[in-house]
Design a protein around this motif. Structure first.
Motif, PDB file in Angstrom:
ATOM      1  N   ILE A   7       0.676  -0.972   0.401  1.00  0.00           N
ATOM      2  CA  ILE A   7      -0.073   0.392   0.294  1.00  0.00           C
ATOM      3  C   ILE A   7       0.751   1.618  -0.255  1.00  0.00           C
ATOM      4  O   ILE A   7       1.541   1.205   1.060  1.00  0.00           O
ATOM      5  CB  ILE A   7      -1.179  -0.096   1.385  1.00  0.00           C
ATOM      6  N   GLU A   8      -0.028   1.770  -1.192  1.00  0.00           N
ATOM      7  CA  GLU A   8       1.412   3.398  -1.010  1.00  0.00           C
ATOM      8  C   GLU A   8       1.269   4.088   0.357  1.00  0.00           C
ATOM      9  O   GLU A   8      -0.316   4.772   0.835  1.00  0.00           O
ATOM     10  CB  GLU A   8       0.996   4.299  -2.128  1.00  0.00           C
ATOM     11  N   VAL A   9       1.666   4.607   0.834  1.00  0.00           N
ATOM     12  CA  VAL A   9       2.058   5.938   2.031  1.00  0.00           C
ATOM     13  C   VAL A   9       2.014   7.440   1.800  1.00  0.00           C
ATOM     14  O   VAL A   9       2.959   7.480   1.074  1.00  0.00           O
ATOM     15  CB  VAL A   9       1.697   5.108   3.192  1.00  0.00           C
ATOM     16  N   GLU A  54      12.957   8.527   8.177  1.00  0.00           N
ATOM     17  CA  GLU A  54      12.096   7.744   7.394  1.00  0.00           C
ATOM     18  C   GLU A  54      11.353   8.200   6.147  1.00  0.00           C
ATOM     19  O   GLU A  54      10.033   7.477   5.699  1.00  0.00           O
ATOM     20  CB  GLU A  54      11.200   6.730   8.512  1.00  0.00           C
ATOM     21  N   LEU A  55      11.351   9.258   5.863  1.00  0.00           N
ATOM     22  CA  LEU A  55      10.470   9.782   5.113  1.00  0.00           C
ATOM     23  C   LEU A  55      11.113  10.650   3.255  1.00  0.00           C
ATOM     24  O   LEU A  55      12.147  11.167   4.481  1.00  0.00           O
ATOM     25  CB  LEU A  55       9.259  10.862   5.700  1.00  0.00           C
ATOM     26  N   THR A  56      10.296  10.573   2.856  1.00  0.00           N
ATOM     27  CA  THR A  56      11.610  11.533   1.789  1.00  0.00           C
ATOM     28  C   THR A  56       9.845  12.710   0.835  1.00  0.00           C
ATOM     29  O   THR A  56       9.070  12.226   0.780  1.00  0.00           O
ATOM     30  CB  THR A  56      11.811  10.353   0.345  1.00  0.00           C
ATOM     31  N   ARG A  57      10.842  13.638   0.826  1.00  0.00           N
ATOM     32  CA  ARG A  57       9.716  14.479   0.466  1.00  0.00           C
ATOM     33  C   ARG A  57       8.998  15.229  -0.651  1.00  0.00           C
ATOM     34  O   ARG A  57      10.384  14.519  -1.886  1.00  0.00           O
ATOM     35  CB  ARG A  57      10.669  15.492   0.701  1.00  0.00           C
ATOM     36  N   ILE A  58       8.192  15.040  -1.541  1.00  0.00           N
ATOM     37  CA  ILE A  58       7.498  14.594  -2.337  1.00  0.00           C
ATOM     38  C   ILE A  58       7.332  16.491  -2.950  1.00  0.00           C
ATOM     39  O   ILE A  58       8.157  16.462  -4.180  1.00  0.00           O
ATOM     40  CB  ILE A  58       6.678  14.463  -2.531  1.00  0.00           C
ATOM     41  N   ALA A  59       6.605  17.033  -1.815  1.00  0.00           N
ATOM     42  CA  ALA A  59       6.244  18.461  -2.384  1.00  0.00           C
ATOM     43  C   ALA A  59       6.502  19.483  -0.897  1.00  0.00           C
ATOM     44  O   ALA A  59       6.944  19.011   0.133  1.00  0.00           O
ATOM     45  CB  ALA A  59       5.265  18.889  -2.857  1.00  0.00           C
ATOM     46  N   THR A  60       6.078  20.779  -1.222  1.00  0.00           N
ATOM     47  CA  THR A  60       6.388  22.356  -0.093  1.00  0.00           C
ATOM     48  C   THR A  60       5.544  22.824  -1.040  1.00  0.00           C
ATOM     49  O   THR A  60       5.376  23.746  -1.579  1.00  0.00           O
ATOM     50  CB  THR A  60       7.594  21.835   0.081  1.00  0.00           C
ATOM     51  N   HIS A  61       4.449  22.943   0.454  1.00  0.00           N
ATOM     52  CA  HIS A  61       3.483  23.868  -0.501  1.00  0.00           C
ATOM     53  C   HIS A  61       3.430  25.445   1.106  1.00  0.00           C
ATOM     54  O   HIS A  61       3.613  25.424   2.149  1.00  0.00           O
ATOM     55  CB  HIS A  61       1.899  23.599  -1.106  1.00  0.00           C
ATOM     56  N   GLY A  62       3.513  26.703   1.055  1.00  0.00           N
ATOM     57  CA  GLY A  62       2.826  27.414   2.129  1.00  0.00           C
ATOM     58  C   GLY A  62       1.428  27.542   2.626  1.00  0.00           C
ATOM     59  O   GLY A  62       0.698  27.634   1.074  1.00  0.00           O
ATOM     60  N   GLY A  82       5.070  19.778   4.209  1.00  0.00           N
ATOM     61  CA  GLY A  82       5.546  19.535   3.078  1.00  0.00           C
ATOM     62  C   GLY A  82       4.754  17.930   2.690  1.00  0.00           C
ATOM     63  O   GLY A  82       3.804  17.736   3.743  1.00  0.00           O
ATOM     64  N   VAL A  83       5.336  17.524   1.780  1.00  0.00           N
ATOM     65  CA  VAL A  83       3.771  15.888   1.741  1.00  0.00           C
ATOM     66  C   VAL A  83       5.278  15.159   1.375  1.00  0.00           C
ATOM     67  O   VAL A  83       6.089  14.868   0.216  1.00  0.00           O
ATOM     68  CB  VAL A  83       3.219  16.025  -0.230  1.00  0.00           C
ATOM     69  N   PHE A  84       5.000  14.362   2.383  1.00  0.00           N
ATOM     70  CA  PHE A  84       6.388  12.657   1.942  1.00  0.00           C
ATOM     71  C   PHE A  84       5.338  11.678   2.010  1.00  0.00           C
ATOM     72  O   PHE A  84       4.675  11.209   2.208  1.00  0.00           O
ATOM     73  CB  PHE A  84       6.720  12.754   3.288  1.00  0.00           C
ATOM     74  N   SER A  85       6.789  10.665   1.294  1.00  0.00           N
ATOM     75  CA  SER A  85       6.632   9.076   1.287  1.00  0.00           C
ATOM     76  C   SER A  85       7.586   8.368   2.116  1.00  0.00           C
ATOM     77  O   SER A  85       8.429   9.191   2.335  1.00  0.00           O
ATOM     78  CB  SER A  85       6.473   8.691  -0.497  1.00  0.00           C
ATOM     79  N   LEU A  86       6.772   7.500   2.632  1.00  0.00           N
ATOM     80  CA  LEU A  86       7.734   6.860   3.179  1.00  0.00           C
ATOM     81  C   LEU A  86       9.805   6.140   2.822  1.00  0.00           C
ATOM     82  O   LEU A  86       8.929   6.051   1.206  1.00  0.00           O
ATOM     83  CB  LEU A  86       7.433   5.056   3.860  1.00  0.00           C
ATOM     84  N   SER A  87      10.295   6.337   2.933  1.00  0.00           N
ATOM     85  CA  SER A  87      11.499   5.703   2.845  1.00  0.00           C
ATOM     86  C   SER A  87      12.145   4.779   3.309  1.00  0.00           C
ATOM     87  O   SER A  87      12.496   4.840   4.030  1.00  0.00           O
ATOM     88  CB  SER A  87      12.137   6.532   1.459  1.00  0.00           C
ATOM     89  N   GLY A  88      12.880   3.191   2.561  1.00  0.00           N
ATOM     90  CA  GLY A  88      13.663   2.484   3.218  1.00  0.00           C
ATOM     91  C   GLY A  88      12.965   2.226   4.703  1.00  0.00           C
ATOM     92  O   GLY A  88      14.632   1.701   5.138  1.00  0.00           O
ATOM     93  N   ILE A  89      12.028   1.940   4.350  1.00  0.00           N
ATOM     94  CA  ILE A  89      11.622   0.948   5.682  1.00  0.00           C
ATOM     95  C   ILE A  89      10.973  -0.432   5.326  1.00  0.00           C
ATOM     96  O   ILE A  89      10.469  -1.040   5.868  1.00  0.00           O
ATOM     97  CB  ILE A  89      11.205   1.840   6.457  1.00  0.00           C
ATOM     98  N   ALA A  90      10.824  -0.117   3.296  1.00  0.00           N
ATOM     99  CA  ALA A  90       9.746  -1.403   3.916  1.00  0.00           C
ATOM    100  C   ALA A  90      10.372  -2.779   3.821  1.00  0.00           C
ATOM    101  O   ALA A  90       9.751  -3.555   3.967  1.00  0.00           O
ATOM    102  CB  ALA A  90       9.597  -1.562   1.998  1.00  0.00           C
ATOM    103  N   ASP A  91      11.295  -2.978   3.826  1.00  0.00           N
ATOM    104  CA  ASP A  91      12.601  -4.268   4.293  1.00  0.00           C
ATOM    105  C   ASP A  91      12.132  -4.612   5.561  1.00  0.00           C
ATOM    106  O   ASP A  91      11.866  -5.519   6.576  1.00  0.00           O
ATOM    107  CB  ASP A  91      13.650  -4.381   3.467  1.00  0.00           C
ATOM    108  N   ASP A  92      12.628  -3.397   6.525  1.00  0.00           N
ATOM    109  CA  ASP A  92      12.403  -3.577   7.579  1.00  0.00           C
ATOM    110  C   ASP A  92      10.671  -4.085   8.499  1.00  0.00           C
ATOM    111  O   ASP A  92      10.563  -4.460   8.807  1.00  0.00           O
ATOM    112  CB  ASP A  92      12.809  -2.182   8.302  1.00  0.00           C
ATOM    113  N   ALA A  93       9.647  -3.559   7.748  1.00  0.00           N
ATOM    114  CA  ALA A  93       8.561  -3.551   7.831  1.00  0.00           C
ATOM    115  C   ALA A  93       7.649  -4.922   7.832  1.00  0.00           C
ATOM    116  O   ALA A  93       7.823  -5.060   8.771  1.00  0.00           O
ATOM    117  CB  ALA A  93       7.649  -2.614   6.430  1.00  0.00           C
ATOM    118  N   THR A  94       8.811  -5.997   7.448  1.00  0.00           N
ATOM    119  CA  THR A  94       8.292  -7.302   7.845  1.00  0.00           C
ATOM    120  C   THR A  94       9.020  -8.055   8.595  1.00  0.00           C
ATOM    121  O   THR A  94       8.740  -9.050   9.307  1.00  0.00           O
ATOM    122  CB  THR A  94       8.223  -7.760   6.336  1.00  0.00           C
TER     123      THR A  94
END
Length: 235
Positions: free
Chosen positions: A174-176, A190-198, A214-226
């Motif tokens: 599932i995308e977050v 644990e996040l990657t910034r996608i966009a920034t708005h005032g 900011g708008v963020f996605s998860l990053s670098g945790i998919a393997d740890d999540a299991t």
């Protein structure tokens, strides 16, 4: 503090009578029932006058920036099944529906929020399933493409539970997406910034005061999540 022995008003009737419909600051194409100084929200909550107002009655920056992003990038949600976690007023869910999501569910623990979401969805002419539930200790929802989370990192305990749930969702495919004005407990590592708005933020003390959110996605945790939950799941 709760008041004892006082009947609670009907949430939908109270909201319609006391929270006027207004354009959302920074997103004028969406209308919400928004509380004002004379709304008397404490009467609906069964609390004392002067107690903190419920979160669903105002547009917070994390939700505003996420809603703005979905409206400007409709391909993110078009044709997809969405859940808005901690939906509050339903702002992000409404934006997802307007942007073309095929199915939208708004989830919040506050039953009064569920009433507000129903009214706000109707005002904006969109269809949203609103559910009063706490799902963040449960398995990831089935038949879900995208989970959107606006402004849920203001409390350390809640932030820990939310992140554990988001990891499980990511592991299930599932995308977050997270919207946040970088509140104290946002896990930047644990996040990657996608966009920034005032955007305007009620939490900044004035709806007219803009913050960089900011708008963020998860990053670098998919393997740890299991892996079994340990310190990393509660950081």
């Amino acid at each position: 503090m709760k008041r004892s022995g006082m009947p609670h008003p009907d949430p939908a009737a109270f909201i319609q009578a006391n929270l006027p419909i207004s354009p959302v600051p920074s997103i004028p194409e969406i209308l919400l029932h928004i509380a004002g100084p004379r709304s008397g929200l404490w009467r609906l909550a069964g609390s004392e006058e002067g107690d903190p107002a419920p979160y669903w009655a105002y547009p917070w920056a994390g939700g505003v920036v996420l809603a703005r992003h979905l409206l400007e990038c409709p391909e993110v949600v078009a044709g997809r099944r969405i859940i808005d976690l901690g939906a509050g007023s339903g702002l992000v869910a409404i934006a997802a529906a307007k942007a073309g999501a095929v199915a939208v569910m708004a989830v919040d623990v506050d039953a009064n929020a569920i009433a507000a979401i129903g009214l706000n969805a109707a005002v904006n002419g969109v269809s949203i399933v609103a559910v009063a539930a706490d799902i963040i200790d449960e398995p990831p929802p089935e038949e879900l493409d995208l989970l959107v989370v606006g402004d849920l990192f203001y409390d350390p305990s809640l932030a820990s539970r939310v992140m554990a749930f988001l990891r499980r969702c990511q592991a299930a495919g599932i995308e977050v997406l997270i919207g946040d004005p970088e509140r104290a407990h946002l896990p930047h590592g644990e996040l990657t910034r996608i966009a920034t708005h005032g955007v305007a933020d009620f939490g900044a003390g004035s709806a007219d005061k803009a913050v960089q959110a900011g708008v963020f996605s998860l990053s670098g945790i998919a393997d740890d999540a299991t892996k079994p939950e340990g310190p990393a799941a509660t950081a």
